[in-house]
Scaffold this motif. Structure first.
Motif, PDB file in Angstrom:
ATOM      1  N   GLY A  36       0.904  -1.167  -0.070  1.00 16.59           N
ATOM      2  CA  GLY A  36       0.049   0.175  -0.060  1.00 16.59           C
ATOM      3  C   GLY A  36       0.935   1.202  -0.228  1.00 16.59           C
ATOM      4  O   GLY A  36       1.988   1.447  -0.203  1.00 16.59           O
ATOM      5  N   ASP A  37       0.143   2.471   0.288  1.00 11.12           N
ATOM      6  CA  ASP A  37       0.915   3.659   0.220  1.00 11.12           C
ATOM      7  C   ASP A  37       1.900   3.773   1.587  1.00 11.12           C
ATOM      8  O   ASP A  37       1.546   3.153   2.680  1.00 11.12           O
ATOM      9  N   LEU A  38       2.788   4.547   1.212  1.00 10.56           N
ATOM     10  CA  LEU A  38       3.917   4.840   2.095  1.00 10.56           C
ATOM     11  C   LEU A  38       3.402   5.909   3.067  1.00 10.56           C
ATOM     12  O   LEU A  38       2.957   6.818   2.337  1.00 10.56           O
ATOM     13  N   ALA A  39       3.837   6.133   4.439  1.00 10.78           N
ATOM     14  CA  ALA A  39       3.571   7.224   4.795  1.00 10.78           C
ATOM     15  C   ALA A  39       4.346   8.357   4.448  1.00 10.78           C
ATOM     16  O   ALA A  39       3.584   9.530   4.321  1.00 10.78           O
ATOM     17  N   PHE A  40       5.405   8.294   3.922  1.00  7.25           N
ATOM     18  CA  PHE A  40       6.100   9.333   3.173  1.00  7.25           C
ATOM     19  C   PHE A  40       6.719   8.916   1.946  1.00  7.25           C
ATOM     20  O   PHE A  40       6.608   7.379   1.656  1.00  7.25           O
ATOM     21  N   ASN A  41       7.225   9.790   1.144  1.00  6.69           N
ATOM     22  CA  ASN A  41       7.672   9.237  -0.388  1.00  6.69           C
ATOM     23  C   ASN A  41       9.185   8.187   0.042  1.00  6.69           C
ATOM     24  O   ASN A  41       9.776   8.506   1.173  1.00  6.69           O
ATOM     25  N   LEU A  42       9.499   7.567  -0.921  1.00  4.38           N
ATOM     26  CA  LEU A  42      10.634   6.787  -0.968  1.00  4.38           C
ATOM     27  C   LEU A  42      12.058   7.642  -0.624  1.00  4.38           C
ATOM     28  O   LEU A  42      12.758   7.048   0.124  1.00  4.38           O
ATOM     29  N   ASP A  43      12.065   8.916  -1.025  1.00  8.07           N
ATOM     30  CA  ASP A  43      13.274   9.542  -0.756  1.00  8.07           C
ATOM     31  C   ASP A  43      13.519  10.061   0.551  1.00  8.07           C
ATOM     32  O   ASP A  43      14.556  10.022   1.118  1.00  8.07           O
ATOM     33  N   TYR A  44      12.344  10.139   1.443  1.00  7.34           N
ATOM     34  CA  TYR A  44      12.217  10.418   2.597  1.00  7.34           C
ATOM     35  C   TYR A  44      13.110   9.589   3.482  1.00  7.34           C
ATOM     36  O   TYR A  44      13.806   9.395   4.431  1.00  7.34           O
ATOM     37  N   TYR A  45      12.862   8.082   3.097  1.00  9.31           N
ATOM     38  CA  TYR A  45      13.253   6.988   3.713  1.00  9.31           C
ATOM     39  C   TYR A  45      14.815   6.650   3.261  1.00  9.31           C
ATOM     40  O   TYR A  45      15.514   6.017   4.224  1.00  9.31           O
ATOM     41  N   THR A  46      14.967   6.903   2.220  1.00 12.04           N
ATOM     42  CA  THR A  46      16.346   6.780   1.606  1.00 12.04           C
ATOM     43  C   THR A  46      17.492   7.593   1.961  1.00 12.04           C
ATOM     44  O   THR A  46      18.551   7.711   2.559  1.00 12.04           O
ATOM     45  N   ASP A  47      16.838   8.905   2.314  1.00 13.23           N
ATOM     46  CA  ASP A  47      17.937  10.030   2.751  1.00 13.23           C
ATOM     47  C   ASP A  47      18.002  10.254   4.045  1.00 13.23           C
ATOM     48  O   ASP A  47      18.982  10.919   4.785  1.00 13.23           O
ATOM     49  N   VAL A  48      17.077   9.550   5.011  1.00 14.31           N
ATOM     50  CA  VAL A  48      17.141   9.749   6.246  1.00 14.31           C
ATOM     51  C   VAL A  48      17.173  11.161   6.738  1.00 14.31           C
ATOM     52  O   VAL A  48      18.038  11.558   7.557  1.00 14.31           O
ATOM     53  N   MET A  49      16.122  11.997   6.459  1.00 19.54           N
ATOM     54  CA  MET A  49      16.183  13.151   6.965  1.00 19.54           C
ATOM     55  C   MET A  49      15.010  13.654   7.700  1.00 19.54           C
ATOM     56  O   MET A  49      13.779  13.331   7.351  1.00 19.54           O
TER      57      MET A  49
END
Length: 143
Positions: A36-49
């Motif tokens: 399903g949908d993520l709470a945030f976009n993928l960049d949020y999870y990869t960049d850890v910001m």
């Protein structure tokens, strides 16, 4: 999101205790649609910001609300070190596999030595496969 914070802590712990070059890979990105949908976009999870947003999202869950202060403290530690970043990997996507291979080569210093340029590009690899040439798999991905 709670498991993500755990993954961040384990990654940070490994980086601090092993003291070797690390490439943190967020694998199975191609399977995200199943969940399903993520709470945030993928960049949020990869960049850890800006993990404060994650803390707020986790504390919105009534089961996790009592742990808001603990989660906030853990996220603050992760952000203070600023070491953890992830590279997304979808195994069937040639670009992400090439990016991960390039990062691994760079982390171990392979791309900086005499071997630079020894890798084959994707086009060269396809051409050799079409020609029926036997080739070394280590030359499969260009950095």
């Amino acid at each position: 999101p709670g498991k993500y914070v755990s993954a961040l802590l384990v990654t940070l712990q490994s980086m601090l205790h092993l003291e070797t070059p690390h490439v943190s890979v967020l694998s199975k990105v191609d399977m995200l649609e199943q969940y399903g949908d993520l709470a945030f976009n993928l960049d949020y999870y990869t960049d850890v910001m800006d993990l404060e947003y994650l803390v707020e999202h986790i504390s919105a869950d009534p089961k996790m609300a009592p742990y808001k202060k603990l989660t906030a403290s853990l996220c603050e530690v992760i952000e203070d070190f600023g070491l953890v970043r992830f590279i997304p990997l979808a195994i069937e996507d040639e670009d992400t596999v090439s990016r991960v291979a390039g990062m691994v080569d760079k982390a171990i210093g392979y791309s900086l030595g005499v071997h630079k340029g020894a890798r084959l590009s994707a086009d060269e690899l396809r051409q050799r496969e079409e020609d029926g040439e036997d080739f070394d798999l280590r030359n499969a991905i260009a950095p």
